[in-house]
Design a protein around this motif. Structure first.
Motif, mmCIF file in Angstrom:
data_model
loop_
_atom_site.group_PDB
_atom_site.id
_atom_site.type_symbol
_atom_site.label_atom_id
_atom_site.label_comp_id
_atom_site.label_asym_id
_atom_site.label_seq_id
_atom_site.Cartn_x
_atom_site.Cartn_y
_atom_site.Cartn_z
ATOM 1 N N LEU A 290 1.283 -5.183 3.992
ATOM 2 C CA LEU A 290 -0.060 -5.505 4.437
ATOM 3 C C LEU A 290 -0.261 -7.020 4.463
ATOM 4 N N GLY A 291 -1.312 -7.452 5.145
ATOM 5 C CA GLY A 291 -1.670 -8.866 5.148
ATOM 6 C C GLY A 291 -0.565 -9.753 5.684
ATOM 7 N N ASP A 292 -0.339 -10.876 4.999
ATOM 8 C CA ASP A 292 0.687 -11.823 5.422
ATOM 9 C C ASP A 292 2.080 -11.204 5.393
ATOM 10 N N PHE A 293 2.296 -10.229 4.509
ATOM 11 C CA PHE A 293 3.608 -9.594 4.419
ATOM 12 C C PHE A 293 3.926 -8.769 5.668
ATOM 13 N N ALA A 294 2.889 -8.411 6.432
ATOM 14 C CA ALA A 294 3.108 -7.662 7.665
ATOM 15 C C ALA A 294 3.516 -8.568 8.820
ATOM 16 N N LEU A 295 3.598 -9.863 8.563
ATOM 17 C CA LEU A 295 4.008 -10.822 9.597
ATOM 18 C C LEU A 295 5.263 -11.591 9.205
ATOM 19 N N GLY B 249 0.834 -1.181 0.000
ATOM 20 C CA GLY B 249 0.000 0.000 0.000
ATOM 21 C C GLY B 249 0.873 1.236 0.000
ATOM 22 N N HIS B 250 0.252 2.409 -0.048
ATOM 23 C CA HIS B 250 1.049 3.632 0.102
ATOM 24 C C HIS B 250 0.235 4.647 0.888
ATOM 25 N N LEU B 251 0.664 4.832 2.149
ATOM 26 C CA LEU B 251 -0.007 5.771 3.043
ATOM 27 C C LEU B 251 0.395 7.205 2.764
ATOM 28 N N ALA B 252 1.599 7.387 2.231
ATOM 29 C CA ALA B 252 2.124 8.730 2.013
ATOM 30 C C ALA B 252 1.523 9.288 0.731
ATOM 31 N N ALA B 253 0.507 10.136 0.874
ATOM 32 C CA ALA B 253 -0.266 10.595 -0.281
ATOM 33 C C ALA B 253 0.246 11.931 -0.805
ATOM 34 N N ARG C 268 13.403 -7.406 0.386
ATOM 35 C CA ARG C 268 12.994 -6.813 -0.892
ATOM 36 C C ARG C 268 11.572 -6.260 -0.770
ATOM 37 N N HIS C 269 11.399 -5.013 -1.233
ATOM 38 C CA HIS C 269 10.113 -4.335 -1.049
ATOM 39 C C HIS C 269 9.654 -3.709 -2.370
ATOM 40 N N THR C 270 8.354 -3.862 -2.659
ATOM 41 C CA THR C 270 7.744 -3.259 -3.844
ATOM 42 C C THR C 270 7.054 -1.968 -3.450
ATOM 43 N N CYS C 271 7.348 -0.902 -4.155
ATOM 44 C CA CYS C 271 6.823 0.417 -3.804
ATOM 45 C C CYS C 271 5.363 0.555 -4.228
ATOM 46 N N GLY C 272 4.507 0.959 -3.298
ATOM 47 C CA GLY C 272 3.109 1.182 -3.617
ATOM 48 C C GLY C 272 2.858 2.473 -4.361
ATOM 49 N N GLN C 273 3.847 3.360 -4.426
ATOM 50 C CA GLN C 273 3.705 4.629 -5.116
ATOM 51 C C GLN C 273 4.085 4.524 -6.587
#
Length: 262
Positions: A212-217, A39-43, A222-227
């Motif tokens: 989010l979801g399972d990735f939050a546990l 997700g991307h919280l930083a709008a 490696r991270h995919t940017c939500g922006q």
């Protein structure tokens, strides 16, 4: 009776296809996919564009926000939809564009959670700030206004935090941090599980990553940017990434302003 927020008075509340006949509205608000791992919280804007049946709900049809995101492994052009958090550019996507004449992702008709005109909080104008998640799932905000000391007390499902009061915390184009229900739930789940937390910024656009979801546990590097959809940003160690970790760290360094932040 719920207020129906559509631009077409002829809409009768039926199918998603009917929803497509109405002109979308652009209003202050925030939205989130009902199922997503990022997700991307930083709008970068306070507004969303779409079809909304009420002031809040889980049935919004929100317009795609599609931007170039490099290429697939086969060399085909790839795009990223910030709204629905998915890639565009497969053969099926191209065929759908040719048929409809619109560049939109495969999830363009998927219902989304949303809140219009969310509470917008400016930490720079308050002190004794307490932000926590209640047992009922609502965000509990308590603060005293600097001007007069009036008590601000809100129990809200979402909260928009004015990023002008958080200098240097996020990328310069970020105007607000949107704390959505999935982000708050993922944060609390990670805290309860005791996983290593942090906040990884995208190597391409600088925006913070949200798991989010399972990735939050499941801590990972490696991270995919939500922006922007860049999928090759690496944290120094395996972490669960969330901007709320950075917000809490900022709050701990501002004891005169913040009494508690999660």
């Amino acid at each position: 009776m719920r207020q129906v927020l559509w631009a077409d008075d002829g809409w009768q509340g039926g199918s998603r296809a009917e929803a497509g006949l109405a002109a979308p509205l652009t209003l202050p608000g925030m939205c989130w996919p009902l199922q997503a791992s990022t997700g991307h919280l930083a709008a970068t804007t306070e507004h969303i564009t779409g079809h909304f049946r009420a002031g809040a709900g889980m049935d919004a049809i929100v317009a795609c926000d599609v931007h170039p995101a490099g290429k697939f492994r086969n060399g085909a052009a790839r795009h990223w939809c910030r709204t629905h958090q998915c890639y565009w550019g497969t053969q099926a996507d191209v065929a759908a564009r040719q048929a409809s004449g619109q560049l939109r992702c495969r999830l363009h008709a998927s219902p989304m959670g949303y809140v219009l005109y969310p509470e917008r909080f400016d930490p720079a104008r308050h002190h004794d700030i307490c932000l926590r998640a209640g047992a009922d799932g609502l965000l509990q905000l308590r603060a005293r206004a600097d001007d007069g000391g009036a008590l601000l007390a809100r129990d809200v499902p979402v909260l928009a935090i004015d990023c002008r009061a958080l200098p240097g915390l996020f990328a310069p184009d970020v105007v607000q941090l949107n704390i959505t229900p999935p982000a708050a739930q993922a944060w609390l789940a990670a805290l309860r599980a005791g996983v290593p937390l942090g906040c990884s910024d995208c190597a391409r656009c600088g925006h913070p990553h949200l798991d989010l979801g399972d990735f939050a546990l499941a801590p990972h590097r490696r991270h995919t940017c939500g922006q922007c959809g860049h999928d090759a940003s690496y944290s120094a160690t395996a972490i669960v990434s969330t901007p709320l970790w950075r917000l809490r760290d900022f709050a701990r360094r501002q004891p005169r302003r913040f009494a508690q932040c999660f």
